[in-house]
Design a protein around this motif. Structure first.
Motif, PDB file in Angstrom:
ATOM      1  N   ARG A 187       5.085  -7.603   8.710  1.00 10.03           N
ATOM      2  CA  ARG A 187       4.484  -6.299   8.448  1.00 10.03           C
ATOM      3  C   ARG A 187       5.560  -5.236   8.592  1.00 10.03           C
ATOM      4  O   ARG A 187       6.292  -5.212   9.584  1.00 10.03           O
ATOM      5  CB  ARG A 187       3.341  -6.012   9.434  1.00 10.03           C
ATOM      6  CG  ARG A 187       2.251  -7.065   9.410  1.00 10.03           C
ATOM      7  CD  ARG A 187       1.253  -6.864  10.527  1.00 10.03           C
ATOM      8  NE  ARG A 187       0.338  -5.769  10.241  1.00 10.03           N
ATOM      9  CZ  ARG A 187       0.224  -4.671  10.969  1.00 10.03           C
ATOM     10  NH1 ARG A 187       0.991  -4.503  12.030  1.00 10.03           N
ATOM     11  NH2 ARG A 187      -0.647  -3.735  10.639  1.00 10.03           N
ATOM     12  N   GLN A 188       5.658  -4.341   7.604  1.00  9.48           N
ATOM     13  CA  GLN A 188       6.699  -3.310   7.631  1.00  9.48           C
ATOM     14  C   GLN A 188       6.121  -1.997   7.096  1.00  9.48           C
ATOM     15  O   GLN A 188       5.402  -1.994   6.098  1.00  9.48           O
ATOM     16  CB  GLN A 188       7.909  -3.726   6.789  1.00  9.48           C
ATOM     17  CG  GLN A 188       9.001  -2.669   6.704  1.00  9.48           C
ATOM     18  CD  GLN A 188       9.629  -2.403   8.067  1.00  9.48           C
ATOM     19  OE1 GLN A 188      10.056  -3.323   8.749  1.00  9.48           O
ATOM     20  NE2 GLN A 188       9.659  -1.137   8.466  1.00  9.48           N
ATOM     21  N   ALA A 189       6.438  -0.893   7.773  1.00  7.36           N
ATOM     22  CA  ALA A 189       5.968   0.421   7.345  1.00  7.36           C
ATOM     23  C   ALA A 189       7.149   1.378   7.226  1.00  7.36           C
ATOM     24  O   ALA A 189       8.081   1.346   8.036  1.00  7.36           O
ATOM     25  CB  ALA A 189       4.950   0.971   8.342  1.00  7.36           C
ATOM     26  N   LEU A 190       7.106   2.235   6.199  1.00  9.95           N
ATOM     27  CA  LEU A 190       8.101   3.278   6.000  1.00  9.95           C
ATOM     28  C   LEU A 190       7.379   4.618   5.912  1.00  9.95           C
ATOM     29  O   LEU A 190       6.307   4.719   5.314  1.00  9.95           O
ATOM     30  CB  LEU A 190       8.900   3.025   4.717  1.00  9.95           C
ATOM     31  CG  LEU A 190       9.704   1.723   4.664  1.00  9.95           C
ATOM     32  CD1 LEU A 190      10.347   1.559   3.288  1.00  9.95           C
ATOM     33  CD2 LEU A 190      10.769   1.694   5.748  1.00  9.95           C
ATOM     34  N   LEU A 191       7.990   5.652   6.499  1.00 11.78           N
ATOM     35  CA  LEU A 191       7.372   6.973   6.542  1.00 11.78           C
ATOM     36  C   LEU A 191       8.385   8.027   6.120  1.00 11.78           C
ATOM     37  O   LEU A 191       9.538   8.021   6.563  1.00 11.78           O
ATOM     38  CB  LEU A 191       6.881   7.264   7.969  1.00 11.78           C
ATOM     39  CG  LEU A 191       6.479   8.701   8.276  1.00 11.78           C
ATOM     40  CD1 LEU A 191       5.152   9.042   7.627  1.00 11.78           C
ATOM     41  CD2 LEU A 191       6.414   8.942   9.778  1.00 11.78           C
ATOM     42  N   TRP A 192       7.950   8.927   5.234  1.00 13.61           N
ATOM     43  CA  TRP A 192       8.746  10.112   4.871  1.00 13.61           C
ATOM     44  C   TRP A 192       7.844  11.320   4.998  1.00 13.61           C
ATOM     45  O   TRP A 192       6.718  11.307   4.497  1.00 13.61           O
ATOM     46  CB  TRP A 192       9.277   9.998   3.442  1.00 13.61           C
ATOM     47  CG  TRP A 192      10.045  11.218   2.998  1.00 13.61           C
ATOM     48  CD1 TRP A 192      11.372  11.453   3.131  1.00 13.61           C
ATOM     49  CD2 TRP A 192       9.513  12.385   2.330  1.00 13.61           C
ATOM     50  NE1 TRP A 192      11.716  12.675   2.603  1.00 13.61           N
ATOM     51  CE2 TRP A 192      10.588  13.266   2.108  1.00 13.61           C
ATOM     52  CE3 TRP A 192       8.232  12.749   1.922  1.00 13.61           C
ATOM     53  CZ2 TRP A 192      10.416  14.503   1.475  1.00 13.61           C
ATOM     54  CZ3 TRP A 192       8.061  13.989   1.297  1.00 13.61           C
ATOM     55  CH2 TRP A 192       9.145  14.847   1.072  1.00 13.61           C
ATOM     56  N   GLN A 193       8.339  12.356   5.669  1.00 10.67           N
ATOM     57  CA  GLN A 193       7.495  13.519   5.901  1.00 10.67           C
ATOM     58  C   GLN A 193       8.319  14.802   5.846  1.00 10.67           C
ATOM     59  O   GLN A 193       9.458  14.854   6.311  1.00 10.67           O
ATOM     60  CB  GLN A 193       6.820  13.406   7.273  1.00 10.67           C
ATOM     61  CG  GLN A 193       5.813  14.507   7.559  1.00 10.67           C
ATOM     62  CD  GLN A 193       5.127  14.287   8.890  1.00 10.67           C
ATOM     63  OE1 GLN A 193       5.755  14.426   9.936  1.00 10.67           O
ATOM     64  NE2 GLN A 193       3.855  13.950   8.853  1.00 10.67           N
ATOM     65  N   ARG A 194       7.692  15.825   5.259  1.00  8.74           N
ATOM     66  CA  ARG A 194       8.307  17.142   5.231  1.00  8.74           C
ATOM     67  C   ARG A 194       7.231  18.174   5.564  1.00  8.74           C
ATOM     68  O   ARG A 194       6.145  18.138   5.001  1.00  8.74           O
ATOM     69  CB  ARG A 194       8.908  17.440   3.856  1.00  8.74           C
ATOM     70  CG  ARG A 194       9.603  18.794   3.779  1.00  8.74           C
ATOM     71  CD  ARG A 194      10.314  18.984   2.464  1.00  8.74           C
ATOM     72  NE  ARG A 194      11.014  20.261   2.416  1.00  8.74           N
ATOM     73  CZ  ARG A 194      11.792  20.649   1.414  1.00  8.74           C
ATOM     74  NH1 ARG A 194      11.952  19.848   0.372  1.00  8.74           N
ATOM     75  NH2 ARG A 194      12.395  21.821   1.438  1.00  8.74           N
ATOM     76  N   ALA A 195       7.546  19.086   6.480  1.00  8.36           N
ATOM     77  CA  ALA A 195       6.566  20.073   6.915  1.00  8.36           C
ATOM     78  C   ALA A 195       7.228  21.435   7.046  1.00  8.36           C
ATOM     79  O   ALA A 195       8.438  21.549   7.287  1.00  8.36           O
ATOM     80  CB  ALA A 195       5.955  19.665   8.254  1.00  8.36           C
ATOM     81  N   VAL A 247       0.848  -1.188   0.000  1.00  7.82           N
ATOM     82  CA  VAL A 247       0.000   0.000   0.000  1.00  7.82           C
ATOM     83  C   VAL A 247       0.886   1.242   0.000  1.00  7.82           C
ATOM     84  O   VAL A 247       1.794   1.370   0.836  1.00  7.82           O
ATOM     85  CB  VAL A 247      -0.937   0.035   1.222  1.00  7.82           C
ATOM     86  CG1 VAL A 247      -1.801   1.303   1.185  1.00  7.82           C
ATOM     87  CG2 VAL A 247      -1.824  -1.201   1.259  1.00  7.82           C
ATOM     88  N   VAL A 248       0.627   2.151  -0.935  1.00  4.01           N
ATOM     89  CA  VAL A 248       1.347   3.418  -1.024  1.00  4.01           C
ATOM     90  C   VAL A 248       0.336   4.537  -0.760  1.00  4.01           C
ATOM     91  O   VAL A 248      -0.713   4.593  -1.404  1.00  4.01           O
ATOM     92  CB  VAL A 248       2.006   3.609  -2.399  1.00  4.01           C
ATOM     93  CG1 VAL A 248       2.719   4.956  -2.457  1.00  4.01           C
ATOM     94  CG2 VAL A 248       2.977   2.485  -2.688  1.00  4.01           C
ATOM     95  N   ARG A 278       3.774   7.337   2.714  1.00  4.60           N
ATOM     96  CA  ARG A 278       3.839   6.106   3.497  1.00  4.60           C
ATOM     97  C   ARG A 278       3.855   4.896   2.574  1.00  4.60           C
ATOM     98  O   ARG A 278       3.169   4.878   1.554  1.00  4.60           O
ATOM     99  CB  ARG A 278       2.642   6.000   4.447  1.00  4.60           C
ATOM    100  CG  ARG A 278       2.631   7.001   5.572  1.00  4.60           C
ATOM    101  CD  ARG A 278       1.419   6.775   6.464  1.00  4.60           C
ATOM    102  NE  ARG A 278       1.411   7.631   7.641  1.00  4.60           N
ATOM    103  CZ  ARG A 278       0.893   8.853   7.661  1.00  4.60           C
ATOM    104  NH1 ARG A 278       0.310   9.338   6.571  1.00  4.60           N
ATOM    105  NH2 ARG A 278       0.940   9.586   8.767  1.00  4.60           N
ATOM    106  N   LEU A 279       4.610   3.896   2.990  1.00  3.34           N
ATOM    107  CA  LEU A 279       4.647   2.617   2.291  1.00  3.34           C
ATOM    108  C   LEU A 279       4.491   1.522   3.331  1.00  3.34           C
ATOM    109  O   LEU A 279       5.260   1.438   4.285  1.00  3.34           O
ATOM    110  CB  LEU A 279       5.972   2.445   1.540  1.00  3.34           C
ATOM    111  CG  LEU A 279       6.209   1.076   0.888  1.00  3.34           C
ATOM    112  CD1 LEU A 279       5.226   0.853  -0.251  1.00  3.34           C
ATOM    113  CD2 LEU A 279       7.640   0.952   0.391  1.00  3.34           C
TER     114      LEU A 279
END
Length: 230
Positions: free
Chosen positions: A188-196, A128-129, A174-175
């Motif tokens: 189960r694995q999650a990756l997060l990238w965020q810029r604010a 899921v993207v 999110r991935l």
């Protein structure tokens, strides 16, 4: 710090609530197993996922002050397997909030866009993207201090100026991946990238004594204020 059961720290930046449908609290053993073991429990944000179902939802609200809220959700399956399960599914959430608040010259507006794509690679593996973009502008409200003249100041009034603005924008990607090895073991694995980014241009109470020794003037009838930019 959870999102659909995955560890997630997206709340540290800017993100919209266009696809959120509720929260649940993990306490006790559930907090130790799924969260960080906080005494008060861990918050799990429940967010709609692309499941292949067809949705065309629109919600609108208007309050007595003239503040409106709009939510739109579109979802469907892009491709399906022979037995009917979707190979590829999407979900798109849109949100808008704008209008006056309760306080004098208190205007706010915000917009959110949240697309998501789910790919059932095999019967055991799902990817899921998700993306989330948000933009918010609000008029700032100077912090009150425990001084009697400020406590007595009417709540509907403000100690700021009409051009005191706070803006916030951000993008989160999110991935999440899930793979079932068998009926007992699952990865189960999650990756997060965020810029604010946040920007404040406002008039604040002079709590640091830049223009005098006290926030109030000697006669107690006025407050000292300074222009700030962050």
């Amino acid at each position: 710090a959870l999102r659909n059961g995955y560890r997630d720290f997206g709340y540290l930046g800017a993100q919209s609530d266009t696809t959120s449908e509720g929260v649940e609290i993990f306490k006790g053993p559930a907090s130790a197993m799924y969260g960080n073991g906080k005494p008060g429990g861990d918050v799990n944000d429940l967010v709609r996922q692309p499941d292949g179902g067809s949705r065309r939802d629109i919600q609108a609200a208007l309050d007595r002050y003239g503040f409106y809220s709009l939510r739109v959700e579109l979802a469907d399956a892009v491709a399906t397997q022979g037995h009917g399960e979707p190979d590829l599914a999407f979900r798109l959430g849109l949100g808008s909030d704008a209008g006056p608040g309760r306080r004098e010259f208190d205007e706010t507006e915000g917009y959110g866009l949240s697309p998501a794509l789910a790919w059932q690679i095999t019967s055991q593996t799902r990817l899921v993207v998700e993306s989330d973009s948000v933009w918010l502008r609000d008029q700032t409200d100077p912090d009150r201090l425990p001084l009697q003249p400020l406590i007595d100041f009417p709540d509907r009034r403000t100690l700021g100026e009409p051009d005191d603005w706070y803006t916030e924008s951000g993008t989160t990607l999110r991935l999440t991946a899930e793979h079932a090895f068998n009926s007992r073991w699952r990865l189960r694995q999650a990756l997060l990238w965020q810029r604010a980014h946040t920007d404040t241009d406002a008039t604040e109470l002079d709590v640091y004594g830049l223009s005098g020794d006290d926030v109030l003037t000697p006669d107690g009838e006025s407050v000292r204020r300074v222009s700030t930019r962050q």
